[in-house]
Design an enzyme around this catalytic site. Structure first.
Site, PDB file in Angstrom:
ATOM      1  CE  LYS A   8      -1.915   2.607   3.191  1.00  0.00           C
ATOM      2  NZ  LYS A   8      -1.921   3.939   2.539  1.00  0.00           N
ATOM      3  CD  GLU A  62      13.220   3.926   7.454  1.00  0.00           C
ATOM      4  OE1 GLU A  62      13.221   4.977   8.139  1.00  0.00           O
ATOM      5  OE2 GLU A  62      13.123   3.901   6.222  1.00  0.00           O
ATOM      6  CB  CYS A  86      12.761   8.822   7.836  1.00  0.00           C
ATOM      7  SG  CYS A  86      13.322   7.768   6.514  1.00  0.00           S
ATOM      8  CD  GLU A 104      10.424  12.134  11.566  1.00  0.00           C
ATOM      9  OE1 GLU A 104       9.399  11.510  11.907  1.00  0.00           O
ATOM     10  OE2 GLU A 104      11.280  11.682  10.802  1.00  0.00           O
TER      11      GLU A 104
HETATM   12  P1  ADP Z   1       3.614  10.005   7.659  1.00  0.00           P
HETATM   13  O1  ADP Z   1       3.597  10.840   8.882  1.00  0.00           O
HETATM   14  O2  ADP Z   1       4.937   9.799   7.044  1.00  0.00           O
HETATM   15  O3  ADP Z   1       2.501  10.276   6.703  1.00  0.00           O
HETATM   16  P2  ADP Z   1       2.186   7.675   8.517  1.00  0.00           P
HETATM   17  O4  ADP Z   1       2.741   6.710   9.482  1.00  0.00           O
HETATM   18  O5  ADP Z   1       0.982   8.442   8.883  1.00  0.00           O
HETATM   19  O6  ADP Z   1       3.428   8.562   8.185  1.00  0.00           O
HETATM   20  O7  ADP Z   1       1.906   6.981   7.112  1.00  0.00           O
HETATM   21  C1  ADP Z   1       2.756   6.023   6.531  1.00  0.00           C
HETATM   22  C2  ADP Z   1       1.913   4.977   5.858  1.00  0.00           C
HETATM   23  O8  ADP Z   1       1.161   4.287   6.844  1.00  0.00           O
HETATM   24  C3  ADP Z   1       0.905   5.515   4.863  1.00  0.00           C
HETATM   25  O9  ADP Z   1       0.814   4.633   3.765  1.00  0.00           O
HETATM   26  C4  ADP Z   1      -0.378   5.531   5.679  1.00  0.00           C
HETATM   27  O10 ADP Z   1      -1.557   5.455   4.884  1.00  0.00           O
HETATM   28  C5  ADP Z   1      -0.226   4.276   6.499  1.00  0.00           C
HETATM   29  N1  ADP Z   1      -1.008   4.232   7.738  1.00  0.00           N
HETATM   30  C6  ADP Z   1      -1.540   5.265   8.441  1.00  0.00           C
HETATM   31  N2  ADP Z   1      -2.194   4.814   9.530  1.00  0.00           N
HETATM   32  C7  ADP Z   1      -2.077   3.454   9.537  1.00  0.00           C
HETATM   33  C8  ADP Z   1      -2.506   2.410  10.415  1.00  0.00           C
HETATM   34  N3  ADP Z   1      -3.196   2.659  11.515  1.00  0.00           N
HETATM   35  N4  ADP Z   1      -2.177   1.130  10.103  1.00  0.00           N
HETATM   36  C9  ADP Z   1      -1.441   0.868   9.008  1.00  0.00           C
HETATM   37  N5  ADP Z   1      -1.012   1.796   8.138  1.00  0.00           N
HETATM   38  C10 ADP Z   1      -1.306   3.083   8.382  1.00  0.00           C
END
Ligand code: ADP
Length: 481
Positions: free
Chosen positions: A188, A262, A296, A393
């Site tokens: 995804k 990561e 990151c 961050e």
């Molecule tokens: P960022 O702050 O870099 O956007 P996120 O951790 O919010 O980081 O998002 C990184 C990825 O994780 C994206 O593909 C996002 O859609 C997905 N994501 C967000 N929430 C969840 C969750 N609860 N479980 C799994 N994946 C998630």
């Protein structure tokens, strides 16, 4: 049109979009077919440079994720685990070559969708993404040499969730080692940057990879959560925020699922008085300002030895004035657009906090484009160790600067962070470098350079920056039992 900074004007040199092929609407790539989302829901992906809509992207729900995981499970059991390792390698090589053929198109789409400068997507992200496929293709039939005297086996279905800062590169980091080790994939991409992953799905399809071996599902956090909780997923590979990483850990606790996470970073870039100062200034700029600080492992905490601090900061400010900010597709652009309105407001919130805290504040005097999500490169000087700016961050072009006197002091300050992803050390002395590389609690320590990546070298963090390694042999091991 010209882009402006304090010193001079450049004639714009905007990369053409005439050669790219984008659909208006993207369905889900499941079992080798493009499948409508069962909810019929789509969301819009925008160009962060001008806020224009680029395409509609399918929003996958639990049912769609279930279809994708079941397709990957079937493909694993019936096809991918049965074919020879050298055949697997051939498919991965084919994907790498097709990516190279589409490199220009992929670079332009990456910059359109993510806001990163074309120079970076063209010269760094896309070539590195191709190289990951080439590198891991080579390992596919040599796993017994990678892990001598061990009987290694694939895990099954890998659920992979990636962020928006290096969209195609992260997809390559995840998919290539998973395939080389004989796993199948449900990936995804991040909701704001799905396009290059969907183009990769087209490439994978054209490569003739058996249906179901790679499935790409798009959507928001709920789609990611459905992948994480699916019982047939054997391994989670996640790159993203520490907050979501912790949610994932909680969700898989007590299951047999393996995970590599990561997560965030607040990396220290350390300049000693014997460093080549001009090179170090370039390294600071590269570490935090290129790619808008959307890295990151960005060198977002700068530590300068006290006796050269005045000189380094003066040169840094001068160099910041010459950075070109604007249209990501312009080949002159150094700093493109912030990926989304949400991210820009997070960055601005931190800048406000910094100003309120009262440390010295400096922003380059550039003219920001009127439309789109832009942030001028920003310094906070003499920031307290306890400040939010040094602890959290920000994921934007905001650098906090502290000074130090001794080696022990800087090691202590640099390690005083909940994160431990990367660090940079600038000095003329090899012995100092070796001393610091062993004492800094960071997964990667660069010496007299910053943000250098290679498919053969492992990457990953300490502490809240996550666990597990990607890249190199370590990256293979993470997909094997
Ligand atoms: P960022 O702050 O870099 O956007 P996120 O951790 O919010 O980081 O998002 C990184 C990825 O994780 C994206 O593909 C996002 O859609 C997905 N994501 C967000 N929430 C969840 C969750 N609860 N479980 C799994 N994946 C998630």
């Amino acid at each position: 049109m010209t882009t402006k900074n304090n010193n001079w004007d450049y004639a714009a040199s905007v990369e053409s979009t005439a050669h790219i092929k984008l659909n208006k609407k993207y369905a889900l790539y499941i079992d080798g077919k493009w499948v409508e989302p069962s909810s019929k829901k789509y969301f819009t992906t925008h160009n962060p440079h001008n806020e224009e809509r680029i395409a509609e992207i399918a929003d996958a729900n639990d049912h769609d994720v279930d279809l994708a995981v079941k397709a990957a499970d079937r493909a694993y059991k019936e096809v991918w685990s049965k074919i020879s390792a050298s055949e697997r390698g051939k498919y991965i090589f084919r994907i790498a070559r097709l990516m190279q053929e589409h490199a220009r198109e992929l670079a332009v789409i990456e910059s359109l969708d993510s806001g990163k400068p074309i120079r970076e997507s063209r010269d760094i992200d896309i070539p590195l993404a191709c190289n990951h496929f080439f590198y891991y293709a080579g390992w596919a039939d040599k796993l017994e040499y990678a892990f001598p005297n061990q009987k290694k086996e694939a895990l099954g279905v890998a659920g992979q969730i990636i962020p928006w800062n290096f969209p195609l590169l992260m997809a390559a980091w995840k998919i290539a080692p998973a395939l080389a080790t004989g796993n199948t994939v449900v990936l995804k991409p991040a909701e704001t940057t799905s396009l290059t992953a969907l183009k990769l799905a087209e490439i994978i399809h054209a490569s003739g990879l058996p249906p179901g071996v790679v499935n790409i599902v798009t959507g928001y956090g709920h789609t990611g959560a459905a992948i994480v909780s699916h019982p047939k997923v054997a391994k989670i590979a996640f790159t993203g925020s520490t907050a979501v990483g912790k949610l994932i850990q909680r969700s898989i606790a007590g299951t047999t699922k393996k995970a590599t996470l990561e997560l965030g970073g607040k990396s220290a870039n350390i300049i000693f008085d014997d460093a080549p100062i001009d090179q170090a200034v370039e390294g600071i700029i590269n570490g935090i300002f290129f790619n808008q600080g959307h890295v990151c492992c960005a060198g977002s905490r700068l530590f300068v030895q006290e006796n050269v601090a005045e000189k380094v900061i003066r040169k840094l400010k001068h160099r910041m004035q010459s950075l070109q900010i604007g249209n990501p597709l312009d080949k002159n652009t150094d700093i493109g657009a912030i990926n989304s309105a949400e991210q820009l407001s997070i960055i601005n919130k931190y800048i406000k906090i910094g100003i309120k805290e009262g440390s010295e504040f400096f922003q380059s005097k550039c003219v920001l484009p009127k439309k789109g999500y832009y942030c001028a490169p920003t310094l906070f000087i003499n920031v307290a160790q306890s400040s939010v700016l040094t602890q959290e961050e920000i994921f934007g072009p905001v650098l906090s600067i502290q000074t130090f006197r001794t080696v022990d002091e800087v090691i202590q300050k640099a390690n005083n962070s909940p994160y431990g992803l990367a660090a940079g050390v600038w000095t003329d002395k090899g012995s100092k470098i070796f001393n610091l590389t062993s004492k800094l609690k960071a997964g990667v320590v660069w010496a007299n350079t910053y943000n250098k990546f290679d498919p053969s070298s492992p990457f990953g963090g300490y502490k809240e920056s996550g666990y597990g390694r990607e890249g190199g042999l370590h990256g293979l091991a993470a997909y094997l039992k």
